[in-house]
Scaffold this active site. Structure first.
Site, PDB file in Angstrom:
ATOM      1  N   TYR A  14       0.848  -1.208   0.000  1.00 45.58           N
ATOM      2  CA  TYR A  14       0.000   0.000   0.000  1.00 45.58           C
ATOM      3  C   TYR A  14       0.880   1.254   0.000  1.00 45.58           C
ATOM      4  O   TYR A  14       1.053   1.900   1.033  1.00 45.58           O
ATOM      5  CB  TYR A  14      -0.893  -0.023   1.249  1.00 45.58           C
ATOM      6  CG  TYR A  14      -2.012   1.000   1.276  1.00 45.58           C
ATOM      7  CD1 TYR A  14      -2.913   1.103   0.224  1.00 45.58           C
ATOM      8  CD2 TYR A  14      -2.176   1.861   2.360  1.00 45.58           C
ATOM      9  CE1 TYR A  14      -3.950   2.035   0.263  1.00 45.58           C
ATOM     10  CE2 TYR A  14      -3.210   2.797   2.399  1.00 45.58           C
ATOM     11  CZ  TYR A  14      -4.085   2.868   1.350  1.00 45.58           C
ATOM     12  OH  TYR A  14      -5.119   3.787   1.384  1.00 45.58           O
ATOM     13  N   ARG A  18      -1.439   7.938  -4.040  1.00 45.48           N
ATOM     14  CA  ARG A  18      -2.315   6.941  -3.417  1.00 45.48           C
ATOM     15  C   ARG A  18      -3.640   7.567  -2.997  1.00 45.48           C
ATOM     16  O   ARG A  18      -3.703   8.745  -2.688  1.00 45.48           O
ATOM     17  CB  ARG A  18      -1.594   6.364  -2.182  1.00 45.48           C
ATOM     18  CG  ARG A  18      -2.244   5.140  -1.580  1.00 45.48           C
ATOM     19  CD  ARG A  18      -1.417   4.594  -0.434  1.00 45.48           C
ATOM     20  NE  ARG A  18      -1.459   5.471   0.723  1.00 45.48           N
ATOM     21  CZ  ARG A  18      -0.651   5.340   1.781  1.00 45.48           C
ATOM     22  NH1 ARG A  18       0.274   4.382   1.812  1.00 45.48           N
ATOM     23  NH2 ARG A  18      -0.746   6.158   2.802  1.00 45.48           N
ATOM     24  N   ASP A  19      -4.677   6.732  -2.982  1.00 40.98           N
ATOM     25  CA  ASP A  19      -5.996   7.153  -2.503  1.00 40.98           C
ATOM     26  C   ASP A  19      -6.498   8.326  -3.349  1.00 40.98           C
ATOM     27  O   ASP A  19      -6.938   9.353  -2.827  1.00 40.98           O
ATOM     28  CB  ASP A  19      -5.889   7.557  -1.024  1.00 40.98           C
ATOM     29  CG  ASP A  19      -7.203   7.384  -0.275  1.00 40.98           C
ATOM     30  OD1 ASP A  19      -8.108   6.724  -0.808  1.00 40.98           O
ATOM     31  OD2 ASP A  19      -7.315   7.908   0.846  1.00 40.98           O
ATOM     32  N   SER A  46      -5.892   8.930   3.125  1.00 40.70           N
ATOM     33  CA  SER A  46      -4.734   8.045   3.091  1.00 40.70           C
ATOM     34  C   SER A  46      -3.756   8.418   1.982  1.00 40.70           C
ATOM     35  O   SER A  46      -3.029   7.557   1.478  1.00 40.70           O
ATOM     36  CB  SER A  46      -5.183   6.587   2.955  1.00 40.70           C
ATOM     37  OG  SER A  46      -5.699   6.120   4.173  1.00 40.70           O
ATOM     38  N   ASP A  94      -8.071  -0.261  -2.974  1.00 41.33           N
ATOM     39  CA  ASP A  94      -8.793   0.831  -3.651  1.00 41.33           C
ATOM     40  C   ASP A  94      -8.265   1.205  -5.033  1.00 41.33           C
ATOM     41  O   ASP A  94      -8.958   1.882  -5.791  1.00 41.33           O
ATOM     42  CB  ASP A  94      -8.813   2.131  -2.827  1.00 41.33           C
ATOM     43  CG  ASP A  94      -9.544   1.987  -1.514  1.00 41.33           C
ATOM     44  OD1 ASP A  94     -10.273   1.004  -1.341  1.00 41.33           O
ATOM     45  OD2 ASP A  94      -9.382   2.870  -0.665  1.00 41.33           O
ATOM     46  N   ASP A 138      -9.153   5.299  10.180  1.00 38.83           N
ATOM     47  CA  ASP A 138      -9.316   5.432   8.722  1.00 38.83           C
ATOM     48  C   ASP A 138      -8.960   6.817   8.217  1.00 38.83           C
ATOM     49  O   ASP A 138      -8.655   6.991   7.032  1.00 38.83           O
ATOM     50  CB  ASP A 138     -10.773   5.161   8.327  1.00 38.83           C
ATOM     51  CG  ASP A 138     -11.187   3.744   8.612  1.00 38.83           C
ATOM     52  OD1 ASP A 138     -10.397   2.827   8.370  1.00 38.83           O
ATOM     53  OD2 ASP A 138     -12.324   3.553   9.096  1.00 38.83           O
TER      54      ASP A 138
HETATM   55  C1  BGC Z   1      -3.952   4.029   6.454  1.00 39.41           C
HETATM   56  C2  BGC Z   1      -2.648   3.282   6.628  1.00 39.41           C
HETATM   57  C3  BGC Z   1      -2.809   2.169   7.633  1.00 39.41           C
HETATM   58  C4  BGC Z   1      -3.973   1.292   7.259  1.00 39.41           C
HETATM   59  C5  BGC Z   1      -4.244   0.223   8.279  1.00 39.41           C
HETATM   60  C6  BGC Z   1      -5.065   3.060   6.114  1.00 39.41           C
HETATM   61  O1  BGC Z   1      -6.276   3.723   6.075  1.00 39.41           O
HETATM   62  O2  BGC Z   1      -3.806   4.990   5.464  1.00 39.41           O
HETATM   63  O3  BGC Z   1      -1.664   4.174   7.060  1.00 39.41           O
HETATM   64  O4  BGC Z   1      -1.638   1.420   7.717  1.00 39.41           O
HETATM   65  O5  BGC Z   1      -5.151   2.060   7.093  1.00 39.41           O
HETATM   66  O6  BGC Z   1      -4.655   0.753   9.488  1.00 39.41           O
END
Ligand code: BGC
Length: 446
Positions: free
Chosen positions: A171, A176-177, A183, A224, A401
């Site tokens: 990830y 990203r996102d 995120s 995503d 989140d």
């Molecule tokens: C966050 C990450 C995190 C993951 C698991 C995501 O929404 O952006 O930083 O590691 O959730 O908690």
């Protein structure tokens, strides 16, 4: 876990097809579309993604530049760095293994349980320490600790004789996102993001894995990202990221496959790609990307409901799912699997970590720290479906989140909705009150 485009596409999916002009919200083009390609007055046919154009109210907007993934070479076609002995054994990759427990999550949970004053709640909370969750490699800084985990797992399985799986989430895509803010990550496409992702992130992970060939790794690939390419190319950041996402995911699949990692590409959830109008476009994207990557042997299937709240099998449809016959993950999976045909392995894992309570959202698209969620079915291979390899906990419950602080650069309005928990810290950081609710509302109870 994020944006759904559900409302628009739900409407589109129930409208009649071969009319002379498509109505407002109707489909008007896309790969494989044979219906009307013009729209009723007052609306404009707009490219939503390569597979789906839609009559949107108003005058023409400039459609995003899109490259149909099934007509253009995708990403690198470089051969994997090694082949042969790493091909995964056929069958359910989880069978015969136990999970390596994330030391980070275990320590978060241990610290959290100590803060709970009610003794029975604290005892229940402490049990979560032993429930396996996936380890999110959400930045380059997480790769060195991951190497330590592999070393620990290797030593543990040597001493116990029990083979272990280290479950991880890849990830760290550049930009990203792309359809949300909470995120947003460390790499940017404009600043050498694709090269950085490949060399500083994927290659570094591969280097760690190569040191511990005895440890089995299962990975969820880029939550995503591909779902955003199916439904959110109307968001300029996603349109701009399309080629890069495809190239990076291709590289991840090839390189991780070459070191024996078993992979599940993220496939959103029932309320996102499970809408009837989105199923075929999703299947086409997965199958074309897999083919253009050279069908890497490590790709086992798809991961659904990552960090979301849907039931695997709902007792009855949540009213917010109205209009979608695929109102839970099992309906989504049963609808998607046949569309993959023999062109993509139709095996699934399903996140149920925060799905214990249903009918808690105001809208299906609400994804951020949804209030009153509870821990769900614990990880098991007893899935009730031949398509589903395992029920898993991908999102470590208690990690946030997204922040509800509107002055943060990563503030996303979804995290301040009335069905989102207030006073939320940054994504990925610990959210104590949220964790406590997950514990007290766990279903089945902890
Ligand atoms: C966050 C990450 C995190 C993951 C698991 C995501 O929404 O952006 O930083 O590691 O959730 O908690």
């Amino acid at each position: 876990m994020k944006i759904t485009s559900a409302g628009l596409l739900a409407l589109a999916s129930v409208l009649p097809f071969a009319t002379a002009q498509s109505p407002e919200w109707g489909q008007c083009g896309g790969i494989g579309w044979t219906g009307a390609t013009s729209c009723v007055s007052g609306t404009t046919c707009s490219v939503i993604n390569p597979y789906y154009s839609q009559c949107l109210p108003g005058s023409a907007s400039v459609p995003p530049t899109t490259t149909p993934p099934n007509t253009t070479p995708v990403g690198t076609t470089t051969a994997p760095t090694s082949t042969g002995s790493t091909a995964p054994a056929p069958g359910n990759p989880f069978t015969g293994f136990e999970y390596f427990i994330s030391p980070l999550y275990a320590s978060e949970v241990a610290a959290a349980a100590k803060l709970i004053t009610d003794s029975s709640t604290a005892a229940a909370a402490a049990t979560v320490e032993k429930i396996p969750t996936f380890i999110w490699l959400d930045s380059v800084s997480k790769i060195a600790p991951f190497g330590t985990y592999l070393s620990t797992a290797s030593a543990q399985q040597k001493s116990s004789g029990q083979k272990l799986i280290v479950p991880i989430v890849i990830y760290d895509l550049p930009d990203r996102d792309c359809a949300a803010l909470a995120s947003n990550g460390e790499f940017s496409i404009a600043d050498n993001g694709e090269t950085n992702y490949k060399s500083l992130y994927i290659d570094a992970i591969v280097a760690q894995i190569k040191q511990f060939p005895d440890v089995k790794i299962v990975a969820v690939i880029e939550p995503d990202s591909l779902a955003n390419l199916v439904t959110n190319l109307s968001v300029s950041k996603c349109a701009n990221a399309q080629t890069t996402y495809l190239a990076c995911v291709t590289y991840a699949m090839q390189q991780l496959s070459a070191v024996g990692v078993t992979m599940y590409l993220d496939a959103g959830h029932a309320g996102w790609l499970g809408w009837p109008a989105n199923l075929s476009p999703a299947a086409q994207l997965f199958t074309s990307l897999y083919a253009s990557a050279g069908k890497p042997s490590g790709v086992r299937g798809l991961a659904t409901n990552v960090a979301n709240y849907n039931a695997l099998s709902a007792a009855s449809p949540d009213p917010i799912t109205q209009g979608n016959p695929n109102y839970d993950e099992i309906h989504y999976i049963n609808a998607l699997a046949p569309l993959l045909g023999s062109n993509f392995p139709a095996h699934f894992i399903v996140d149920q970590g925060r799905s214990g309570q249903q009918n808690i959202r105001q809208q299906w698209g609400d994804w951020c720290n949804v209030l009153n969620a509870g821990f769900g079915t614990q990880p098991t291979l007893n899935t009730g479906s031949s398509f589903i390899d395992a029920i898993v906990w991908v999102k470590p419950g208690g990690e946030c989140d997204g922040t509800s602080n509107s002055s943060s650069p990563r503030f996303d309005a979804h995290c301040a909705l009335s069905d989102a928990a207030p006073n939320a810290p940054e994504a990925g950081t610990w959210f104590q009150s949220y964790f406590q609710t997950l514990v007290t509302r766990a279903n089945p109870p902890l």
